[in-house]
Structures are given as structure tokens and as C-alpha cells.
Design a protein around this motif. Structure first.
Motif, PDB file in Angstrom:
ATOM      1  N   TYR A   3       1.067  -1.294   0.144  1.00 52.51           N
ATOM      2  CA  TYR A   3       0.000   0.106  -0.136  1.00 52.51           C
ATOM      3  C   TYR A   3       0.859   1.210   0.117  1.00 52.51           C
ATOM      4  CZ  TYR A   3      -3.542  -3.296   1.501  1.00 52.51           C
ATOM      5  OH  TYR A   3      -4.531  -4.340   1.740  1.00 52.51           O
ATOM      6  N   ARG A   6       4.329   1.278   2.068  1.00 50.14           N
ATOM      7  CA  ARG A   6       4.146  -0.065   3.106  1.00 50.14           C
ATOM      8  C   ARG A   6       3.961  -1.201   2.414  1.00 50.14           C
ATOM      9  NH1 ARG A   6      -0.283   1.265   6.617  1.00 50.14           N
ATOM     10  NH2 ARG A   6       0.987   2.573   7.917  1.00 50.14           N
ATOM     11  N   ALA A   8       2.826  -4.687   2.558  1.00 51.60           N
ATOM     12  CA  ALA A   8       1.845  -5.565   3.153  1.00 51.60           C
ATOM     13  C   ALA A   8       2.280  -6.828   3.228  1.00 51.60           C
ATOM     14  CB  ALA A   8       0.426  -5.257   2.944  1.00 51.60           C
ATOM     15  N   PRO A  27      -1.104 -12.480  13.739  1.00 47.96           N
ATOM     16  CA  PRO A  27      -1.455 -11.467  14.590  1.00 47.96           C
ATOM     17  C   PRO A  27      -2.196 -10.321  13.721  1.00 47.96           C
ATOM     18  CG  PRO A  27       0.849 -11.748  13.900  1.00 47.96           C
ATOM     19  CD  PRO A  27       0.464 -12.717  13.409  1.00 47.96           C
ATOM     20  N   SER A  28      -2.944  -9.649  14.482  1.00 52.83           N
ATOM     21  CA  SER A  28      -3.536  -8.541  13.825  1.00 52.83           C
ATOM     22  C   SER A  28      -2.757  -7.437  13.109  1.00 52.83           C
ATOM     23  CB  SER A  28      -4.325  -7.711  14.993  1.00 52.83           C
ATOM     24  OG  SER A  28      -5.165  -6.518  14.464  1.00 52.83           O
ATOM     25  N   GLY A  29      -3.263  -7.395  11.784  1.00 51.40           N
ATOM     26  CA  GLY A  29      -2.415  -6.488  10.896  1.00 51.40           C
ATOM     27  C   GLY A  29      -1.321  -6.996  10.041  1.00 51.40           C
ATOM     28  N   CYS A  30      -1.300  -8.483  10.212  1.00 54.31           N
ATOM     29  CA  CYS A  30      -0.289  -9.026   9.435  1.00 54.31           C
ATOM     30  C   CYS A  30      -0.530  -9.394   8.075  1.00 54.31           C
ATOM     31  CB  CYS A  30       0.094 -10.500  10.012  1.00 54.31           C
ATOM     32  SG  CYS A  30      -1.018 -11.597   9.759  1.00 54.31           S
ATOM     33  N   GLY A  31      -1.707  -9.012   7.471  1.00 51.51           N
ATOM     34  CA  GLY A  31      -1.774  -9.023   6.111  1.00 51.51           C
ATOM     35  C   GLY A  31      -2.794 -10.169   5.706  1.00 51.51           C
ATOM     36  N   LYS A  32      -3.650 -10.670   6.516  1.00 56.10           N
ATOM     37  CA  LYS A  32      -4.488 -12.076   6.322  1.00 56.10           C
ATOM     38  C   LYS A  32      -5.579 -11.259   5.150  1.00 56.10           C
ATOM     39  CE  LYS A  32      -5.694 -12.496  10.810  1.00 56.10           C
ATOM     40  NZ  LYS A  32      -4.805 -11.567  11.230  1.00 56.10           N
ATOM     41  N   SER A  33      -6.326 -10.358   5.455  1.00 52.86           N
ATOM     42  CA  SER A  33      -7.292  -9.735   4.733  1.00 52.86           C
ATOM     43  C   SER A  33      -6.591  -9.277   3.364  1.00 52.86           C
ATOM     44  CB  SER A  33      -8.040  -8.537   5.202  1.00 52.86           C
ATOM     45  OG  SER A  33      -8.816  -9.114   6.326  1.00 52.86           O
ATOM     46  N   THR A  34      -5.475  -8.723   3.463  1.00 49.82           N
ATOM     47  CA  THR A  34      -5.041  -8.228   2.253  1.00 49.82           C
ATOM     48  C   THR A  34      -4.644  -9.527   1.142  1.00 49.82           C
ATOM     49  OG1 THR A  34      -3.823  -6.449   3.355  1.00 49.82           O
ATOM     50  CG2 THR A  34      -3.102  -7.105   1.223  1.00 49.82           C
ATOM     51  N   HIS A 177      -9.305 -15.456  13.576  1.00 51.21           N
ATOM     52  CA  HIS A 177      -8.438 -15.026  14.612  1.00 51.21           C
ATOM     53  C   HIS A 177      -8.580 -16.114  15.807  1.00 51.21           C
ATOM     54  CE1 HIS A 177      -9.002 -10.863  13.659  1.00 51.21           C
ATOM     55  NE2 HIS A 177      -7.656 -10.785  13.503  1.00 51.21           N
TER      56      HIS A 177
END
Ligand SMILES: Nc1ncnc2c1ncn2[C@@H]1O[C@H](COP(=O)(O)OP(=O)(O)OP(=O)(O)O)[C@@H](O)[C@H]1O
Length: 244
Positions: A3, A6, A8, A27-34, A177
Motif C-alpha cells: 500500500y 508500506r 503489506a 497477528p492483527s495487521g499481518c496481512g490476512k485480509s490483504t 483469529h
């Protein structure tokens, strides 16, 4: 995948075998959704490639179904009209027998004319699963689909996904999660690490299906859960904490 400046995702090379369920935790923000969005073809990659059965994914693909945390039902359409909406967009004839079967399987018979506001959160999410499966996707991408549901309903939904998978063998990539949910549902669990997001562990889950409470409470499941936690939180699972 970046992004702006950054990065991702980096080093996210893996295969998903046909007719299997693969979960992605991290972990949260590690890029799973991306990662899931990239797999769906809905988000352009800055580097790298995604293939479905040998064909490069360059944009939204009719064989890829999506289920998100939010059911995303159109509030002004009733349940059946929500399910039929993608067919209208695609100008395809729906297979009403298959849709009827899915509605029955998901416990929604009798609610076809109800509007989303008249359905519980669990029912709305079941409707979004029916909507996705009614198109008979070869791959279903699910992004934390039960994250907003309470623990009891979540367990029911996990059983439902397992039942549907046993019947259809649809390839599923499932972001969660919940380590327990990942172990319950998956043939493999991919554990991601942070900054940049990458796949750091690829763990097989060899328990027979359907998965029983006994299997989930077994030492093997406990050990696997600890291995996943060790990957996410960075502790050594071989250290006996109880002895300290
Ligand atoms: N549209 C965007 N623009 C800029 N940065 C973004 C965007 N979407 C995500 N990111 C960043 O990319 C990284 C990965 O985000 P992503 O949502 O994929 O993580 P995640 O593992 O799914 O998080 P969570 O578990 O909290 O849902 C994060 O650092 C996030 O801030």
C-alpha cells in the motif's frame, strides 16, 4: 503486495490443494485480509501472481466465492432476492433446486421472504453463505466470517461449514483469529508473521472428519494449538510452563 510505501505482504508463496480447507491465522495487521483480497482478484498485486487451476487471476473470477465478516445483505431485498441478486448481475439462471437444498441445509427454509433486519446475525451470515454457494464456486474465500458471532453460534457455524464441505468438497480458504476454529475446520493451517506479512508456518491437521469434541480436546489438538500460538506469539512450546 504494497500500500504505497508500506509492504503489506512478502514471501507468501503457497498452494491450496483442490477440495481442501486451508485456514490462515496470524497477528492483527499481518496481512490476512490483504492476502485474501489479492486471491479474490479484487485487489491488484504490486508484485507476484495468483493462479486458479493454472489460470492467472487478473480480476474478479466467477469460480471464486466470497464471504466476509459482515453478511453484506441488501437491506431492501428479502432473503431470497438477496440470494438471487448475483444471478441477476450475471444474467444467469439460478438453479432453484440447489438453492432450495442450501436453504434447507442452512436452516433458512421459511425465511425466504424475510428482510435482513428480521433475521438474526447468525441467520444473515448463513444467508451470505447460501448466496456464495448458490453460484457453485470452485473456491470459497472466507474472511473471518464468524468473528462477529457469539461463541455458541460460532461453533454451530463451524459445524455447518464442515457439513457443507463434506457434501460439496468446495475448496475453502478461511481467515480466522480463532486457533480452535482453524484446527476444527482445516486440512492445513498457515501461520502468518508481521511486517512484512509472510507465511511462516504451514501445518497439516490430520484429524478424521467429521471432527468430534473428543478430537478437539485431545492432546494432539492441544499440541497443535500450542505450536500455532508459538508461531504467533513467539514462545517455545517445548518449555513446560506448568513446571516453572
Ligand atoms: N487500504 C489500505 N491502505 C493502506 N494500508 C492498508 C490498507 N489495508 C490494509 N493496510 C495495511 O496493511 C497491513 C495488513 O492489513 P490487513 O487488514 O490485511 O491485516 P489483517 O491481518 O487482516 O488484520 P486483522 O487481523 O486486524 O483484520 C496493515 O499494516 C494495514 O494497516
Amino acid at each position: 503486495m504494497a500500500y504505497g510505501p508500506r509492504v503489506a505482504l512478502k514471501d507468501c508463496t503457497f498452494d491450496v490443494e483442490q477440495n481442501t480447507i486451508v485456514s490462515i491465522v496470524g497477528p492483527s495487521g499481518c496481512g490476512k485480509s490483504t492476502l485474501l483480497w489479492a486471491m479474490s482478484g479484487l485487489r491488484d498485486l504490486t508484485e507476484g501472481e495468483i493462479f486458479l487451476d493454472g489460470t492467472k487471476i487478473k480480476g474478479p473470477h466467477p469460480d471464486i466465492g466470497l464471504v466476509f465478516q459482515e453478511p453484506n445483505l441488501l437491506p431492501w431485498r428479502n432473503l431470497m432476492d438477496n440470494i438471487l441478486f448475483p444471478f441477476e448481475i450475471r444474467r444467469e439462471k439460478p438453479d432453484m433446486d440447489w438453492i432450495g437444498h442450501l436453504l434447507e441445509r442452512c436452516g433458512l427454509v421459511g425465511f425466504e421472504r424475510n428482510f435482513p433486519r428480521e433475521l438474526s446475525g447468525g441467520m444473515q451470515q448463513r444467508a451470505s453463505i447460501v448466496r456464495a454457494l448458490s453460484l457453485r464456486p470452485s473456491v470459497l474465500l472466507m474472511d473471518e466470517p464468524f468473528g462477529a458471532l457469539d461463541a455458541f453460534i460460532r461453533e454451530e457455524m463451524n459445524r455447518l461449514v464442515e457439513e457443507i464441505w463434506l457434501e460439496t468438497k468446495t475448496t475453502i480458504v478461511f481467515i480466522t483469529h480463532s486457533i480452535e476454529e482453524a484446527i476444527f475446520l482445516s486440512d492445513r493451517v498457515l501461520v502468518m508473521a508481521n511486517r512484512p506479512g509472510r507465511v511462516q508456518q504451514d501445518l497439516a491437521v490430520d484429524f478424521a472428519r467429521p471432527r468430534s469434541m473428543q478430537v478437539m480436546a485431545s492432546k494432539a489438538a492441544f499440541d497443535l494449538s500450542n505450536t500455532i500460538k508459538a508461531g504467533i506469539y513467539g514462545f517455545d512450546p517445548s518449555v513446560n510452563m506448568a513446571a516453572e
